[in-house]
Design a protein around this motif. Structure first.
Motif, PDB file in Angstrom:
ATOM      1  N   GLY A  33      49.478  16.295 -28.190  1.00  0.00           N
ATOM      2  CA  GLY A  33      48.709  15.706 -29.280  1.00  0.00           C
ATOM      3  C   GLY A  33      49.165  14.320 -29.704  1.00  0.00           C
TER       4      GLY A  33
ATOM      5  N   TRP B  88      45.678  10.648 -26.831  1.00  0.00           N
ATOM      6  CA  TRP B  88      44.433  11.328 -26.446  1.00  0.00           C
ATOM      7  C   TRP B  88      43.629  10.450 -25.503  1.00  0.00           C
ATOM      8  CZ3 TRP B  88      43.364  16.254 -28.356  1.00  0.00           C
ATOM      9  CH2 TRP B  88      44.193  16.697 -29.392  1.00  0.00           C
TER      10      TRP B  88
ATOM     11  N   ARG C 198      46.032  19.676 -24.958  1.00  0.00           N
ATOM     12  CA  ARG C 198      45.169  19.984 -26.109  1.00  0.00           C
ATOM     13  C   ARG C 198      43.789  19.387 -25.879  1.00  0.00           C
ATOM     14  NH1 ARG C 198      49.440  19.629 -31.094  1.00  0.00           N
ATOM     15  NH2 ARG C 198      50.799  21.160 -30.139  1.00  0.00           N
TER      16      ARG C 198
ATOM     17  N   ARG D 208      40.055  18.467 -28.048  1.00  0.00           N
ATOM     18  CA  ARG D 208      39.501  18.317 -29.395  1.00  0.00           C
ATOM     19  C   ARG D 208      38.094  17.738 -29.271  1.00  0.00           C
ATOM     20  NH1 ARG D 208      42.906  14.413 -33.130  1.00  0.00           N
ATOM     21  NH2 ARG D 208      42.083  12.824 -31.733  1.00  0.00           N
TER      22      ARG D 208
ATOM     23  N   GLN E 143      37.254  19.021 -34.531  1.00  0.00           N
ATOM     24  CA  GLN E 143      38.034  20.251 -34.704  1.00  0.00           C
ATOM     25  C   GLN E 143      39.309  19.974 -35.475  1.00  0.00           C
ATOM     26  OE1 GLN E 143      37.597  21.308 -30.235  1.00  0.00           O
ATOM     27  NE2 GLN E 143      38.370  23.121 -31.263  1.00  0.00           N
TER      28      GLN E 143
ATOM     29  N   THR F  37      43.251  20.266 -36.628  1.00  0.00           N
ATOM     30  CA  THR F  37      44.542  20.522 -35.993  1.00  0.00           C
ATOM     31  C   THR F  37      45.227  21.717 -36.649  1.00  0.00           C
ATOM     32  OG1 THR F  37      44.680  18.138 -35.804  1.00  0.00           O
ATOM     33  CG2 THR F  37      46.666  19.355 -35.287  1.00  0.00           C
TER      34      THR F  37
ATOM     35  N   GLN G 227      40.217  25.978 -34.564  1.00  0.00           N
ATOM     36  CA  GLN G 227      41.352  25.054 -34.424  1.00  0.00           C
ATOM     37  C   GLN G 227      41.400  24.476 -33.000  1.00  0.00           C
ATOM     38  OE1 GLN G 227      45.197  26.909 -34.658  1.00  0.00           O
ATOM     39  NE2 GLN G 227      46.250  25.036 -35.229  1.00  0.00           N
ATOM     40  N   VAL G 228      41.952  23.263 -32.897  1.00  0.00           N
ATOM     41  CA  VAL G 228      42.188  22.632 -31.595  1.00  0.00           C
ATOM     42  C   VAL G 228      42.956  23.610 -30.693  1.00  0.00           C
ATOM     43  CG1 VAL G 228      43.595  20.844 -30.496  1.00  0.00           C
ATOM     44  CG2 VAL G 228      42.101  20.257 -32.410  1.00  0.00           C
TER      45      VAL G 228
END
Lengths: 409, 153
Positions: free
Chosen positions: A336, A339, A371, A373, A382, A384, A397-398
């Motif tokens: 995270g 990205w 992850r 998103r 979404q 975290t 949630q992510v």
């Protein structure tokens, strides 16, 4: 047991079998995506993850989400009540539209096919409690991983065409939908019958179809043969299976299934604390009245294989939302911190799974936290942070996928 | 029947492969560290459902749904739970729930009665006792919060 069936078997069992104690010290693959439960095979279905044999509750193993349209034989099944149709005689079966209408209807399957324009929508059907096992503290109900969802091409009759034909009268406040499945408790008790209602002013009514076809085939019995209500963008709780009665109500539906079950905290994230619930003053809304929040999932890699350093792979997944489709999906390969935008696959419509993919070459051996998103058409991304509510509903949630990357030399 | 034959075949396979296993020699020149290793685990076997006979009538049937309840823990009250809970649902549903704190099971039984479970008042205590004894955390510590669910490892 080869091919698809082989890959669909739950992985933890293999590891558990190695020492026979169930307390292996090995690092397990991600057991979280699908619940670690036995599989069962029922009529018209491939082996699926078994949550309950009576009433039937089955989940879709992760590899089937490699396809944007979930195969009918792998599509998840969720019943509340156990008197599930085994056989239906279409020469007697009728869809009734009744209640506060000018002209009650009794339509045969043949009439649905011949007298109404067929329409098609690709739409995600997701249990309101999908991913419930992630709630902390845990809450009762089907302990879904992510297997309580599927995406299909639904074809049938517009709900509005039926309602216009019947002539819904002024004073109607809601439409109640009921199917042929029922329960064994006494008549009048909640566990005797399952029906859901939509407000007459709900704009979703214009999108609803009464579907007689799923991915170009008749509906499997356990997905609602001969017809089911499709409510695009909404949770499955209102996608009534074996639909047989549509009733225009002039009084609100005050049943258990509307007023006590499937209630969400009335806030944007549908999240509260146990302490707030304990006050007994929680404002709630019907889960059937709100769009499904945006979600995204990794399909591959799924953690079942160790990746090899400097060997390129394609990270691949799905995303969906009840609010205007998917605008973008971002992927992180460093837990995270950073990205990257994934490439979106062709669009099958705003209610469908949206495929996404991203090439990735791990440069160093190690443990990686991937992850994903998604952001939907209305700009909702979404969260975290996890949510919590007493029903275990609307989780979004992510997602995190842990992968191991091994050395090549 | 089928299952027994299957297990016998699996056992035969196990015996047959063990002598040839390379498991004891971790560094073979060809890189093969382990091969031909099986562990007997009949719980992974699935029996196919019989296809329902085809016909061209207007009746669409899929036959019976298979029932294979996961047995409950043995103990006092088990038969009461099996009798009353099984009216509406298989006891499989009980075992797949997380180990909830004892007070939860009282609420759950009350909820089922509200939904229509015909449980006589005098039986409620025994049913709740059984569920609390067998399906709550082993050590009743003051509700330690469960660790946040995280993907394995």
């Amino acid at each position: 047991m080869t091919g698809l069936l082989g890959t669909a078997l739950p992985l933890p069992r293999l590891v558990r079998a190695e020492d026979g104690t169930g307390s292996s010290a090995l690092s397990l693959p991600d057991t979280h995506w699908n619940a670690a439960l036995p599989m069962a095979q029922v009529p018209q279905k491939l082996p699926l993850i078994r949550f309950s044999d009576r009433p039937i509750v089955l989940g879709t193993p992760r590899p089937f989400f490699d396809s944007l349209l979930t195969p009918n034989a792998a599509f998840f099944v969720r019943y509340h009540l156990d008197v599930i149709p085994n056989a239906i005689d279409l020469s007697h079966w009728r869809l009734l539209v009744r209640g506060n209408v000018a002209k009650p209807l009794e339509l045969s399957f043949e009439q649905l096919l011949s007298r109404f324009e067929p329409v098609t929508v690709v739409a995600v059907n997701q249990c309101t409690g999908n991913s419930r096992s992630r709630f902390a503290p845990r809450v009762p109900g089907t302990q879904w991983g992510n297997e309580g969802m599927g995406n299909a091409r639904w074809t049938g009759v517009r709900l509005m065409d039926l309602l216009h034909r019947a002539g819904v009268r002024p004073g109607t406040v809601a439409l109640r939908f009921q199917g042929l499945d029922s329960g064994r408790s006494a008549e009048g008790t909640p566990a005797h019958s399952y029906a859901k209602s939509l407000d007459v002013g709900d704009p979703i009514l214009a999108q609803c179809i009464v579907a007689y076809q799923m991915n170009g085939e008749p509906l499997p019995m356990l997905n609602g043969f001969p017809v089911r209500l499709v409510v695009p963008g909404r949770f499955s709780t209102c996608w009534v299976k074996h639909l047989s009665w549509i009733e225009a109500l002039s009084e609100p539906d005050r049943s258990h299934w509307m007023l006590e079950a499937y209630r969400l905290p009335d806030n944007a994230r549908h999240s509260v604390t146990p302490a707030e619930v304990a006050t007994g003053k929680l404002a709630t809304i019907a889960a059937s009245s709100v769009p499904m929040p945006v979600r995204s999932f990794f399909v591959r890699p799924d953690g079942s294989s160790k990746l090899v350093v400097r060997l390129p792979i394609e990270v691949k997944g799905i995303a969906f939302s009840g609010s205007g489709g998917i605008r973008q999906v971002e992927v992180s390969t460093d837990g995270g911190r950073s990205w990257r935008l994934a490439r979106l696959d062709p669009d099958l419509g705003p209610y469908s799974f949206r495929g996404w993919r991203l090439p990735w070459t791990p440069q160093r051996p190690g443990v990686y936290e991937l992850r994903c998103r998604a952001t939907d058409g209305k700009g909702n991304a979404q969260p975290t942070e996890p949510i919590w509510n007493p029903g275990g509903y609307a989780w979004n949630q992510v997602e995190t996928q842990t992968v191991f990357v091994g050395e090549a030399a | 029947m089928n299952r027994h034959r299957f297990m016998a075949a699996a056992a035969a396979l196990l015996l047959w492969t063990l002598p040839g296993s390379a498991g004891s020699t971790p560094t073979n020149p060809d890189g093969l560290s382990e091969a031909g290793v099986y562990a007997l685990d009949s719980s992974g076997l699935l029996l196919p459902t019989s296809p329902y006979p085809g016909n061209t009538s207007s009746t669409y049937s899929v036959g019976a749904y298979p029932l294979a309840p996961t047995p409950l823990a043995r103990g006092t009250g088990q038969e009461l739970v099996e009798s009353y809970c099984s009216i509406c649902h298989s006891v499989t549903l009980i075992g797949v729930q997380p180990r909830f704190p004892p007070e939860f099971w009282k609420k759950e039984v009350d909820k089922m009665i509200h939904l229509g479970a015909p449980i006589p008042t005098e039986m409620v205590g025994q049913i709740v006792d059984y569920l609390q004894k067998h399906y709550s955390p082993v050590k009743t510590q003051p509700s330690a919060p469960e660790p946040k669910p995280k993907p394995s490892p």
